[in-house]
Motif scaffolding. Structure first.
Motif, PDB file in Angstrom:
ATOM      1  N   ASN A 227       0.809  -1.220   0.000  1.00  0.00           N
ATOM      2  CA  ASN A 227       0.000   0.000   0.000  1.00  0.00           C
ATOM      3  C   ASN A 227       0.846   1.275   0.000  1.00  0.00           C
ATOM      4  O   ASN A 227       0.320   2.353  -0.252  1.00  0.00           O
ATOM      5  CB  ASN A 227      -0.921   0.001   1.227  1.00  0.00           C
ATOM      6  CG  ASN A 227      -1.904  -1.158   1.184  1.00  0.00           C
ATOM      7  OD1 ASN A 227      -2.446  -1.459   0.124  1.00  0.00           O
ATOM      8  ND2 ASN A 227      -2.108  -1.814   2.324  1.00  0.00           N
ATOM      9  N   ALA A 228       2.091   1.152   0.359  1.00  0.00           N
ATOM     10  CA  ALA A 228       2.984   2.327   0.333  1.00  0.00           C
ATOM     11  C   ALA A 228       4.241   1.910  -0.431  1.00  0.00           C
ATOM     12  O   ALA A 228       5.308   1.737   0.147  1.00  0.00           O
ATOM     13  CB  ALA A 228       3.326   2.771   1.745  1.00  0.00           C
ATOM     14  N   ASN A 229       4.033   1.717  -1.704  1.00  0.00           N
ATOM     15  CA  ASN A 229       5.062   1.115  -2.550  1.00  0.00           C
ATOM     16  C   ASN A 229       6.170   2.122  -2.852  1.00  0.00           C
ATOM     17  O   ASN A 229       6.063   2.935  -3.759  1.00  0.00           O
ATOM     18  CB  ASN A 229       4.413   0.618  -3.856  1.00  0.00           C
ATOM     19  CG  ASN A 229       5.385  -0.209  -4.676  1.00  0.00           C
ATOM     20  OD1 ASN A 229       6.566  -0.295  -4.364  1.00  0.00           O
ATOM     21  ND2 ASN A 229       4.874  -0.820  -5.732  1.00  0.00           N
ATOM     22  N   GLU A 230       7.269   2.038  -2.090  1.00  0.00           N
ATOM     23  CA  GLU A 230       8.378   2.961  -2.301  1.00  0.00           C
ATOM     24  C   GLU A 230       9.137   2.663  -3.593  1.00  0.00           C
ATOM     25  O   GLU A 230       9.962   3.468  -4.024  1.00  0.00           O
ATOM     26  CB  GLU A 230       9.349   2.888  -1.113  1.00  0.00           C
ATOM     27  CG  GLU A 230       8.737   3.264   0.217  1.00  0.00           C
ATOM     28  CD  GLU A 230       8.285   4.722   0.235  1.00  0.00           C
ATOM     29  OE1 GLU A 230       8.892   5.537  -0.486  1.00  0.00           O
ATOM     30  OE2 GLU A 230       7.316   5.031   0.937  1.00  0.00           O
ATOM     31  N   LEU A 231       8.855   1.516  -4.175  1.00  0.00           N
ATOM     32  CA  LEU A 231       9.505   1.164  -5.432  1.00  0.00           C
ATOM     33  C   LEU A 231       9.196   2.192  -6.518  1.00  0.00           C
ATOM     34  O   LEU A 231       9.994   2.406  -7.432  1.00  0.00           O
ATOM     35  CB  LEU A 231       9.036  -0.225  -5.887  1.00  0.00           C
ATOM     36  CG  LEU A 231       9.783  -0.886  -7.038  1.00  0.00           C
ATOM     37  CD1 LEU A 231      11.242  -1.086  -6.687  1.00  0.00           C
ATOM     38  CD2 LEU A 231       9.128  -2.206  -7.403  1.00  0.00           C
ATOM     39  N   ARG A 236      10.271   7.102 -10.629  1.00  0.00           N
ATOM     40  CA  ARG A 236      10.172   8.560 -10.694  1.00  0.00           C
ATOM     41  C   ARG A 236      11.560   9.192 -10.804  1.00  0.00           C
ATOM     42  O   ARG A 236      11.756  10.165 -11.529  1.00  0.00           O
ATOM     43  CB  ARG A 236       9.433   9.081  -9.464  1.00  0.00           C
ATOM     44  CG  ARG A 236       7.939   8.724  -9.471  1.00  0.00           C
ATOM     45  CD  ARG A 236       7.263   9.077  -8.159  1.00  0.00           C
ATOM     46  NE  ARG A 236       7.302  10.531  -7.907  1.00  0.00           N
ATOM     47  CZ  ARG A 236       6.806  11.093  -6.804  1.00  0.00           C
ATOM     48  NH1 ARG A 236       6.250  10.329  -5.868  1.00  0.00           N
ATOM     49  NH2 ARG A 236       6.865  12.393  -6.651  1.00  0.00           N
ATOM     50  N   ALA A 237      12.521   8.614 -10.089  1.00  0.00           N
ATOM     51  CA  ALA A 237      13.895   9.125 -10.172  1.00  0.00           C
ATOM     52  C   ALA A 237      14.484   8.926 -11.559  1.00  0.00           C
ATOM     53  O   ALA A 237      15.395   9.663 -11.970  1.00  0.00           O
ATOM     54  CB  ALA A 237      14.770   8.435  -9.128  1.00  0.00           C
ATOM     55  N   ARG A 238      13.947   7.952 -12.282  1.00  0.00           N
ATOM     56  CA  ARG A 238      14.433   7.693 -13.637  1.00  0.00           C
ATOM     57  C   ARG A 238      13.656   8.463 -14.699  1.00  0.00           C
ATOM     58  O   ARG A 238      13.872   8.264 -15.880  1.00  0.00           O
ATOM     59  CB  ARG A 238      14.392   6.193 -13.923  1.00  0.00           C
ATOM     60  CG  ARG A 238      15.313   5.403 -13.027  1.00  0.00           C
ATOM     61  CD  ARG A 238      15.431   3.967 -13.458  1.00  0.00           C
ATOM     62  NE  ARG A 238      16.236   3.203 -12.525  1.00  0.00           N
ATOM     63  CZ  ARG A 238      17.569   3.211 -12.476  1.00  0.00           C
ATOM     64  NH1 ARG A 238      18.223   3.965 -13.328  1.00  0.00           N
ATOM     65  NH2 ARG A 238      18.219   2.503 -11.588  1.00  0.00           N
ATOM     66  N   ASP A 241       6.580  10.135 -14.802  1.00  0.00           N
ATOM     67  CA  ASP A 241       5.726  10.970 -13.961  1.00  0.00           C
ATOM     68  C   ASP A 241       5.138  10.091 -12.850  1.00  0.00           C
ATOM     69  O   ASP A 241       5.222   8.868 -12.883  1.00  0.00           O
ATOM     70  CB  ASP A 241       4.637  11.659 -14.780  1.00  0.00           C
ATOM     71  CG  ASP A 241       3.681  10.681 -15.450  1.00  0.00           C
ATOM     72  OD1 ASP A 241       3.266   9.695 -14.796  1.00  0.00           O
ATOM     73  OD2 ASP A 241       3.341  10.887 -16.635  1.00  0.00           O
ATOM     74  N   GLU A 242       4.526  10.735 -11.868  1.00  0.00           N
ATOM     75  CA  GLU A 242       4.114  10.023 -10.656  1.00  0.00           C
ATOM     76  C   GLU A 242       3.112   8.914 -10.939  1.00  0.00           C
ATOM     77  O   GLU A 242       3.216   7.806 -10.399  1.00  0.00           O
ATOM     78  CB  GLU A 242       3.526  11.030  -9.651  1.00  0.00           C
ATOM     79  CG  GLU A 242       3.177  10.411  -8.319  1.00  0.00           C
ATOM     80  CD  GLU A 242       2.730  11.446  -7.302  1.00  0.00           C
ATOM     81  OE1 GLU A 242       2.368  11.042  -6.190  1.00  0.00           O
ATOM     82  OE2 GLU A 242       2.756  12.656  -7.620  1.00  0.00           O
ATOM     83  N   GLN A 246       3.870   4.901 -10.444  1.00  0.00           N
ATOM     84  CA  GLN A 246       3.125   4.090  -9.489  1.00  0.00           C
ATOM     85  C   GLN A 246       2.582   2.827 -10.148  1.00  0.00           C
ATOM     86  O   GLN A 246       2.644   1.730  -9.575  1.00  0.00           O
ATOM     87  CB  GLN A 246       1.973   4.908  -8.894  1.00  0.00           C
ATOM     88  CG  GLN A 246       1.280   4.234  -7.721  1.00  0.00           C
ATOM     89  CD  GLN A 246       2.235   3.993  -6.560  1.00  0.00           C
ATOM     90  OE1 GLN A 246       2.870   4.917  -6.079  1.00  0.00           O
ATOM     91  NE2 GLN A 246       2.339   2.740  -6.131  1.00  0.00           N
ATOM     92  N   ARG A 247       2.082   2.969 -11.386  1.00  0.00           N
ATOM     93  CA  ARG A 247       1.565   1.787 -12.090  1.00  0.00           C
ATOM     94  C   ARG A 247       2.691   0.786 -12.358  1.00  0.00           C
ATOM     95  O   ARG A 247       2.521  -0.418 -12.182  1.00  0.00           O
ATOM     96  CB  ARG A 247       0.907   2.203 -13.409  1.00  0.00           C
ATOM     97  CG  ARG A 247      -0.441   2.872 -13.246  1.00  0.00           C
ATOM     98  CD  ARG A 247      -1.262   2.793 -14.537  1.00  0.00           C
ATOM     99  NE  ARG A 247      -0.542   3.377 -15.665  1.00  0.00           N
ATOM    100  CZ  ARG A 247      -0.667   4.651 -16.045  1.00  0.00           C
ATOM    101  NH1 ARG A 247      -1.463   5.468 -15.359  1.00  0.00           N
ATOM    102  NH2 ARG A 247      -0.001   5.117 -17.083  1.00  0.00           N
TER     103      ARG A 247
END
Length: 365
Positions: A227-231, A236-238, A241-242, A246-247
């Motif tokens: 639920n809090a996927n830091e992956l 995003r660093a690469r 967009d957000e 996330q997908r």
């Protein structure tokens, strides 16, 4: 073939210039087919199949010119001697030379704007050039690190030691002093080049290693909170967009939870493997050896007893040949005109030597 035959019967009687041009095209197509055929024997798998398809295409082009020429195709036309020479050298020196030569051959096709050549045939040649470029890319990447060190080392050795020797000899120094200066320049330059190459390559590898993902991060992925996927932050660093990040992260984590891998998350953005750089040790050895080899050539006449102006002339001639050959090899491998690349390298090298020669005369006086 029926379409080609009907087109041929409707054509007016060709001029002598047209016949000459068609016969040259026929010879070139046969030569290209033979070269691809010989090259295919050196490969296996998909690369071999690609080259065999290129042979089929060149044979199709050959059939077109044969249909146009008819009886005028005899006696069999011969490929230009320069093209045959380059092909012979390329096939004997290795596949990368052959591919580079064929890339240039395809790129400079004479079919563009020739009303006797169908547009499809002109398009084929340009596509062939890109196919060969792609085939040569992997070989070029493997070669680039060591080749860069070899070319730079040889060229620097030739130019720097020739310039040094010309300057010293022009000042009126004795033959023994010229030899001492030349040997000193050889050793100092070779060691300097080797050290610089080692530092350069090693530093570049370290910079890339710093950007390479840490595979040990795999051990922590099972503990990620779905639920809090830091992956997603990796994506995003690469540059994603957000929402897309996330997908992508959710999909990657889902696959990983089901036993898959997170290769895409750990794949370094814009990273090319170390083959393109080469090893620091290999580049160091190549740089030292090639610099020493290049630096030795302008010194040889003096080592064999030549002195003064005669020694300088022989030294300049020897180095000129080496510079031209080195430049031509670079031209072939880069798909550029080998003759003009050789001339460019020759002029640059001799210009540097001419400056030090004039300075030697000035200080000697």
């Amino acid at each position: 073939m029926e379409t080609q035959s009907s087109q041929t019967t409707e054509r007016p009687e060709p001029t002598r210039e047209q016949i000459r041009r068609w016969r040259r095209y026929l010879a070139d197509e046969r030569h290209e087919a033979d070269t691809y055929r010989a090259l295919a024997r050196k490969y296996t798998g998909e690369e071999r199949r690609i080259l065999e398809r290129l042979v089929d295409a060149e044979e199709r082009h050959e059939s077109y010119w044969l249909a146009l020429l008819g009886e005028r195709a005899l006696p069999e036309p011969r490929t230009a001697w320069s093209t045959r020479l380059l092909s012979t050298l390329a096939l004997n020196f290795g596949s990368i030379f052959t591919l580079a030569m064929m890339q240039r051959t395809e790129q400079r096709s004479g079919y563009d704007g020739d009303e006797d050549a169908p547009d499809t045939m002109a398009a084929d040649e340009h596509v062939h050039g890109e196919v060969v470029r792609a085939l040569a890319a992997k070989s070029r990447s493997r070669l680039s690190g060591m080749f860069r060190a070899a070319v730079f080392g040889m060229n620097d050795g030739l130019v720097s030691n020739l310039a040094l020797i010309m300057g010293i000899a022009a000042s009126g120094a004795s033959n023994a002093f010229v030899i001492l200066a030349g040997l000193s320049g050889l050793l100092a330059g070779a060691l300097s080049m080797a050290a610089g190459e080692f530092i350069s390559v090693r530093s570049q590898r370290e910079l890339l290693e710093a950007s390479t993902p840490d595979v040990s991060a795999y051990h922590y992925f099972p503990a990620l909170d779905v639920n809090a996927n830091e992956l997603a932050l990796i994506y995003r660093a690469r540059g994603m967009d957000e929402e897309k990040a996330q997908r992508a992260a959710d999909e990657s984590l889902r696959r990983f939870k089901n036993g898959g891998l997170l290769d895409d998350a750990l794949a370094p953005a814009g990273y090319s493997d170390f083959e393109e750089i080469g090893s620091a040790f290999g580049a160091t050895i190549a740089s030292f050896c090639f610099f020493a080899s290049g630096a030795l050539l302008p010194l040889l006449p003096f080592l064999f007893g030549a002195e003064g102006v005669f020694g300088m002339v022989i030294s300049a001639v020897v180095v000129s040949v080496a510079l031209f050959v080195t430049g031509s090899i670079v031209g072939i491998l880069s798909g550029q005109p080998p003759f003009w690349r050789g001339v460019r390298q020759l002029l640059i090298g001799l210009s540097a030597a001419a400056v030090t020669y004039l300075l030697g005369i000035l200080f000697g006086a």
